[in-house]
Motif scaffolding. Structure first.
Motif, mmCIF file in Angstrom:
data_model
loop_
_atom_site.group_PDB
_atom_site.id
_atom_site.type_symbol
_atom_site.label_atom_id
_atom_site.label_comp_id
_atom_site.label_asym_id
_atom_site.label_seq_id
_atom_site.Cartn_x
_atom_site.Cartn_y
_atom_site.Cartn_z
ATOM 1 N N MET A 43 15.853 81.881 -79.910
ATOM 2 C CA MET A 43 15.189 81.505 -79.160
ATOM 3 C C MET A 43 13.944 81.701 -77.936
ATOM 4 O O MET A 43 13.744 81.182 -76.808
ATOM 5 C CB MET A 43 15.378 82.933 -78.559
ATOM 6 C CG MET A 43 16.646 84.601 -77.890
ATOM 7 S SD MET A 43 16.772 83.635 -76.331
ATOM 8 C CE MET A 43 15.515 84.382 -75.460
ATOM 9 N N VAL A 46 15.190 78.051 -77.084
ATOM 10 C CA VAL A 46 15.148 78.155 -75.458
ATOM 11 C C VAL A 46 13.804 78.425 -74.661
ATOM 12 O O VAL A 46 13.446 77.809 -73.608
ATOM 13 C CB VAL A 46 16.190 79.388 -75.328
ATOM 14 C CG1 VAL A 46 16.495 79.749 -73.568
ATOM 15 C CG2 VAL A 46 17.481 79.670 -75.425
ATOM 16 N N GLU A 50 12.552 76.156 -72.110
ATOM 17 C CA GLU A 50 12.143 76.536 -70.322
ATOM 18 C C GLU A 50 10.829 76.351 -69.903
ATOM 19 O O GLU A 50 10.421 76.242 -68.835
ATOM 20 C CB GLU A 50 12.388 78.089 -70.165
ATOM 21 C CG GLU A 50 14.048 78.257 -70.107
ATOM 22 C CD GLU A 50 14.494 79.722 -69.982
ATOM 23 O OE1 GLU A 50 15.659 79.989 -69.618
ATOM 24 O OE2 GLU A 50 13.799 80.681 -70.219
ATOM 25 N N LEU A 55 12.575 74.507 -66.773
ATOM 26 C CA LEU A 55 14.031 74.827 -66.576
ATOM 27 C C LEU A 55 14.319 76.460 -67.075
ATOM 28 O O LEU A 55 13.992 76.573 -67.543
ATOM 29 C CB LEU A 55 14.472 73.448 -67.601
ATOM 30 C CG LEU A 55 14.676 72.480 -67.099
ATOM 31 C CD1 LEU A 55 15.440 71.644 -68.361
ATOM 32 C CD2 LEU A 55 15.327 71.731 -65.522
ATOM 33 N N ASP A 56 15.495 76.883 -65.980
ATOM 34 C CA ASP A 56 16.591 77.587 -66.622
ATOM 35 C C ASP A 56 17.105 77.164 -67.566
ATOM 36 O O ASP A 56 18.631 76.959 -66.762
ATOM 37 C CB ASP A 56 16.686 78.818 -65.040
ATOM 38 C CG ASP A 56 15.019 79.328 -64.876
ATOM 39 O OD1 ASP A 56 14.760 79.818 -65.675
ATOM 40 O OD2 ASP A 56 14.956 79.338 -63.699
ATOM 41 N N ILE A 57 17.520 78.229 -68.685
ATOM 42 C CA ILE A 57 18.524 78.218 -69.469
ATOM 43 C C ILE A 57 19.506 78.983 -69.101
ATOM 44 O O ILE A 57 19.267 80.136 -68.850
ATOM 45 C CB ILE A 57 18.146 77.742 -70.810
ATOM 46 C CG1 ILE A 57 17.685 76.981 -71.874
ATOM 47 C CG2 ILE A 57 19.893 78.957 -71.762
ATOM 48 C CD1 ILE A 57 17.914 75.753 -71.404
ATOM 49 N N GLU A 58 20.746 78.621 -69.235
ATOM 50 C CA GLU A 58 21.508 79.913 -68.072
ATOM 51 C C GLU A 58 22.843 80.389 -69.086
ATOM 52 O O GLU A 58 23.580 79.693 -69.951
ATOM 53 C CB GLU A 58 21.982 79.447 -66.633
ATOM 54 C CG GLU A 58 20.928 79.413 -65.803
ATOM 55 C CD GLU A 58 21.058 78.430 -64.629
ATOM 56 O OE1 GLU A 58 20.837 79.479 -63.291
ATOM 57 O OE2 GLU A 58 21.426 77.232 -64.350
ATOM 58 N N ALA A 59 23.258 81.171 -68.823
ATOM 59 C CA ALA A 59 24.606 81.645 -69.505
ATOM 60 C C ALA A 59 25.663 80.825 -69.634
ATOM 61 O O ALA A 59 26.424 79.869 -70.672
ATOM 62 C CB ALA A 59 25.542 83.172 -68.167
ATOM 63 N N GLU A 60 25.237 79.157 -68.725
ATOM 64 C CA GLU A 60 27.026 78.167 -68.669
ATOM 65 C C GLU A 60 26.453 77.284 -70.117
ATOM 66 O O GLU A 60 27.153 76.367 -70.449
ATOM 67 C CB GLU A 60 26.938 77.407 -67.536
ATOM 68 C CG GLU A 60 25.839 77.225 -66.674
ATOM 69 C CD GLU A 60 25.504 78.035 -65.385
ATOM 70 O OE1 GLU A 60 26.191 79.511 -66.138
ATOM 71 O OE2 GLU A 60 25.212 77.956 -64.353
ATOM 72 N N LEU A 62 24.926 78.589 -72.623
ATOM 73 C CA LEU A 62 24.960 78.426 -73.861
ATOM 74 C C LEU A 62 26.423 77.883 -74.784
ATOM 75 O O LEU A 62 27.659 79.352 -74.515
ATOM 76 C CB LEU A 62 25.045 80.068 -74.035
ATOM 77 C CG LEU A 62 23.584 80.918 -73.713
ATOM 78 C CD1 LEU A 62 23.840 82.611 -73.808
ATOM 79 C CD2 LEU A 62 22.374 80.880 -74.438
ATOM 80 N N GLU A 63 25.938 76.970 -75.493
ATOM 81 C CA GLU A 63 27.362 76.412 -75.803
ATOM 82 C C GLU A 63 26.486 76.040 -76.977
ATOM 83 O O GLU A 63 25.564 74.707 -76.737
ATOM 84 C CB GLU A 63 27.625 74.960 -75.242
ATOM 85 C CG GLU A 63 29.090 75.761 -74.298
ATOM 86 C CD GLU A 63 29.982 76.496 -74.857
ATOM 87 O OE1 GLU A 63 30.098 75.972 -75.562
ATOM 88 O OE2 GLU A 63 30.277 77.224 -73.587
ATOM 89 N N ILE A 64 27.212 75.855 -78.164
ATOM 90 C CA ILE A 64 26.139 76.012 -80.168
ATOM 91 C C ILE A 64 26.657 74.310 -79.351
ATOM 92 O O ILE A 64 24.591 73.812 -79.752
ATOM 93 C CB ILE A 64 26.620 75.948 -80.737
ATOM 94 C CG1 ILE A 64 25.841 76.489 -81.997
ATOM 95 C CG2 ILE A 64 28.311 75.616 -81.100
ATOM 96 C CD1 ILE A 64 25.139 77.102 -81.551
#
Lengths: 86, 380
Positions: A43, A46, A50, A55-60, A62-64
């Motif tokens: 986190m 992230v 950001e 920027l905004d890190i979003e759900a899409e 969330l790839e390792i």
């Protein structure tokens, strides 16, 4: 913050070096395989992306693989910046 | 960084003191927040407080909104720690939902979350899992079109009230977050009675027996439930709770100050005695320090500063202990009348004891703060 446009890799590398007690991280080095990544760092990374790149890190996102190395994070930043500019 | 001074009176104080505070004893007795309070909070926009304002929000607006959100939790904490807890877990679950949902999920859920039509909560703790969320045992098994959840969640604030839970369960990819509506078939809610304090939290255990959730109830991505989704909720909750502790402590201190000025012993107010003054000085300083920490953390959060999470953790760590010290001293100043049945001091004292336990125990937070501080110092 000129490095956000001219040298995102440098900013990400500096953040990781700070986070990993001064360790030098190679641009394509897998930080999770190297044992650097942990849940608290996840986190923080992230929050850094950001905060530093606006920027905004979003759900899409969330790839390792997006967070595996300096270059992968830089590529994610570049994609997000391109999308924001479009 | 400039920390803004909190005004003495905010728009939330009227709601808290006129509508909620008179019901605090009843909320404790009934172990339930009455509908009239929920309605008043909805009308005031309390359920939307603290959520991102969208991409157009500039720094000044974000800072103002963040401090206003804190002032709301402070006002609610002063009126009823139970009510503050309801809004806290709503914001915890709602923040995780707002941050990590897909566009379709945001459209489906957020309008009703922000209006308060839907109250959110967050379900992480299990009988054998507390601070180590990554070790959750509740299983989410992939089935046709979705997941089947089996397991138990324990000590869930608003478990017997919330409409929508952000729940962490184990998948092959690791801890994973799901959206669990309360009407889900296979979910059984077992209220917990007889809590020491914060009885209006409406706490419950959640029993999941092959509870089916469709694919679009997955929140974020598999494997990111603990490290990202749960942490987003916890970071919001820690700062909310710190503000609530400031409010609760301030309410106790205010009563103690009045008592010190009006209670006469040996021919003078007890506030004239130096040992009582020592307690009053400690209380006032403790509260002021905690409030400044909350304001600083709220500022860092609004400005998306890198140390925002650390500041929120430190604020909760300090404020949750501070409120214990303050309510103990305030109770002491009230003497026998502070320990009697159905007294405000007794309620403050019981409620304050909950604060060091939830949203990260003092000991877990100490470990986090120490690790973060150590990571900031480099020997080479």
């Amino acid at each position: 913050m000129t490095d956000t446009k001219t040298n995102p890799q440098g900013a990400i590398a500096a953040f990781m070096t700070r986070s990993f007690d001064g360790a030098k991280i190679e641009p394509d080095q897998d930080i999770f395989e190297a044992g650097y990544g942990n849940s608290m760092f996840a986190m923080q990374l992230v929050a850094f992306v950001e905060s530093h790149f606006g920027l905004d890190i979003e759900a899409e996102d969330l790839e390792i693989d997006n967070f595996r190395s300096i270059n992968r994070v830089a590529a994610l930043v570049a994609r997000k910046q391109a999308m924001a500019a479009a | 960084m400039t920390v803004q001074t909190t005004p003495d009176h905010t728009r939330w104080d009227s709601l808290a003191q006129e509508v909620i505070a008179p019901l605090a004893a009843q909320i404790d007795q009934d172990a339930r927040v009455p509908q009239q309070v929920i309605m008043a909070l909805r009308q005031a926009g309390a359920f939307a407080s603290g959520f991102p304002g969208g991409p157009a929000t500039d720094q000044a607006e974000a800072l103002s909104a963040s401090l206003d959100h804190g002032q709301m939790h402070q006002a609610l904490g002063a009126a009823s720690a139970s009510v503050q807890g309801v809004l806290n877990v709503h914001h915890m679950g709602g923040s995780a939902l707002a941050k990590w949902s897909s566009k379709a999920q945001r459209s489906q859920w957020m309008p009703r979350v922000l209006s308060g039509e839907i109250c959110c909560a967050i379900a992480m703790t299990e009988p054998e899992v507390g601070s180590d969320i990554s070790a959750v045992q509740t299983q989410a098994r992939p089935v046709s079109g979705g997941y089947e959840l089996t397991g138990q969640k324990a000590w869930i604030t608003c478990g017997d009230f919330a409409d929508l839970f952000v729940l962490i369960a184990k998948t092959e990819a690791g801890p994973t977050a799901f959206l669990l509506p309360k009407q889900t078939k296979g979910l059984r809610i077992a209220p917990i009675e007889g809590l020491l304090g914060c009885r209006g939290y409406m706490m419950a255990n959640l029993h999941l027996e092959a509870a089916y959730l469709p694919e679009d109830h997955l929140l974020g991505r598999p494997g990111f439930g603990a490290s990202h989704v749960a942490v987003t909720g916890l970071e919001a909750g820690r700062l909310n709770l710190a503000w609530g502790c400031v409010g609760l402590a301030d309410a106790a201190c205010t009563l103690a100050l009045r008592r010190a000025k009006t209670r006469q012993q040996f021919g003078k107010p007890i506030g004239d005695f130096q040992l009582v003054q020592q307690m009053l000085a400690r209380m006032a300083t403790d509260i002021h320090a905690a409030r400044l920490m909350c304001q600083s953390a709220a500022t860092a959060r609004a400005l998306r500063q890198m140390d925002a999470a650390k500041q929120a953790t430190m604020a909760k760590y300090f404020a949750s202990q501070m409120v214990g010290r303050v309510t103990r001293d305030a109770q002491q100043i009230f003497g026998a009348e502070g320990i009697g049945p159905n007294t405000p001091m007794a309620l403050f004292h019981r409620d304050s004891r909950i604060m060091e336990v939830i949203e990260g125990t003092t000991q877990v937070l100490e470990s986090m703060i120490a690790r973060l501080s150590l990571s900031e110092v480099h020997l080479s």
